[in-house]
Scaffold this motif. Structure first.
Motif, PDB file in Angstrom:
ATOM      1  N   LYS A  36     -34.766  69.288   5.398  1.00  0.00           N
ATOM      2  CA  LYS A  36     -35.605  68.555   4.319  1.00  0.00           C
ATOM      3  C   LYS A  36     -34.651  68.700   3.109  1.00  0.00           C
ATOM      4  CE  LYS A  36     -39.592  70.234   6.958  1.00  0.00           C
ATOM      5  NZ  LYS A  36     -39.609  69.433   7.998  1.00  0.00           N
ATOM      6  N   GLY A  37     -35.310  67.869   2.111  1.00  0.00           N
ATOM      7  CA  GLY A  37     -34.799  67.743   0.846  1.00  0.00           C
ATOM      8  C   GLY A  37     -34.624  66.472   0.356  1.00  0.00           C
ATOM      9  N   GLN A  38     -34.742  65.311   1.146  1.00  0.00           N
ATOM     10  CA  GLN A  38     -34.735  63.939   0.544  1.00  0.00           C
ATOM     11  C   GLN A  38     -36.321  63.717   0.019  1.00  0.00           C
ATOM     12  OE1 GLN A  38     -31.105  62.704   1.923  1.00  0.00           O
ATOM     13  NE2 GLN A  38     -32.483  61.985   0.421  1.00  0.00           N
ATOM     14  N   THR A  39     -36.342  62.988  -0.979  1.00  0.00           N
ATOM     15  CA  THR A  39     -37.679  62.569  -1.626  1.00  0.00           C
ATOM     16  C   THR A  39     -38.060  61.154  -1.310  1.00  0.00           C
ATOM     17  OG1 THR A  39     -36.841  62.441  -3.468  1.00  0.00           O
ATOM     18  CG2 THR A  39     -37.663  64.587  -3.017  1.00  0.00           C
ATOM     19  N   GLY A  40     -37.346  60.413  -0.743  1.00  0.00           N
ATOM     20  CA  GLY A  40     -37.363  58.824  -0.243  1.00  0.00           C
ATOM     21  C   GLY A  40     -36.969  58.793   1.189  1.00  0.00           C
ATOM     22  N   SER A  41     -37.295  57.526   1.701  1.00  0.00           N
ATOM     23  CA  SER A  41     -36.682  57.354   2.972  1.00  0.00           C
ATOM     24  C   SER A  41     -35.094  57.246   2.935  1.00  0.00           C
ATOM     25  CB  SER A  41     -37.541  55.878   3.239  1.00  0.00           C
ATOM     26  OG  SER A  41     -37.135  55.508   4.614  1.00  0.00           O
TER      27      SER A  41
END
Length: 172
Positions: free
Chosen positions: A129-134
């Motif tokens: 986890k850690g992305q804030t967009g697709s």
């Protein structure tokens, strides 16, 4: 392209209806780069109603990982055109997928996560986890020591694929 350059895989495709509407057919087609003809029947994922979005050949060229628009990823044997594995655990759209150079890992991104599976058993190893967009694109470094993920939040994140630890974030 397959590692030997003899096969090209194409993802997706549209079906046009008589009334002018269209839908995604979700198929993957294999093409000979020598004859420019389709090789066998399309790889049809009957478990999915969404389009095939991304493809990645295994280093030996015998398998193809496919990311779909509404389900888990799938791994196909390109010689038999049979489904040989499922990459479970995604949350919908899977627009980026890649094999590691050694073939020991498969990584894919979805709406906000990076997932890493064993390249042989297809068991989910890490849910990063850690992305804030697709997540739209994935790539392993030549030595497989790093995994890059590019996302719609204008970032590229570099991960350690063995631990899932964020190594570096680049912002556009």
């Amino acid at each position: 392209f397959s590692p030997d350059g003899k096969v090209l895989a194409s993802a997706g495709g549209r079906i046009y209806n008589d009334d002018g509407t269209h839908g995604e057919d979700g198929t993957v087609r294999l093409w000979s780069t020598e004859t420019h003809q389709q090789i066998g029947d399309p790889l049809i994922n009957e478990r999915s109603s969404g389009p095939a979005l991304a493809v990645s050949f295994a280093p030996g060229g015998e398998k193809l990982a496919v990311g779909y628009g509404d389900r888990d990823g799938m791994v196909w044997d390109i010689g038999t055109h049979k489904l040989v594995g499922t990459l479970p655990g995604t949350y919908g759209v899977m627009p980026g997928i890649t094999y590691s150079h050694a073939g020991s890992l498969i990584a894919a991104g979805d709406s906000s996560n990076v997932r890493i599976w064993d390249g042989t058993t297809y068991k989910l190893l890490r849910d990063v986890k850690g992305q804030t967009g697709s997540v739209n694109a994935m790539a392993f470094s030549p030595d497989d020591g790093h995994l890059a993920s590019a996302a719609q939040d204008d970032t590229i994140r570099i991960w350690d694929p063995t631990t899932g630890t964020l190594v570096k974030q680049l912002t556009a």
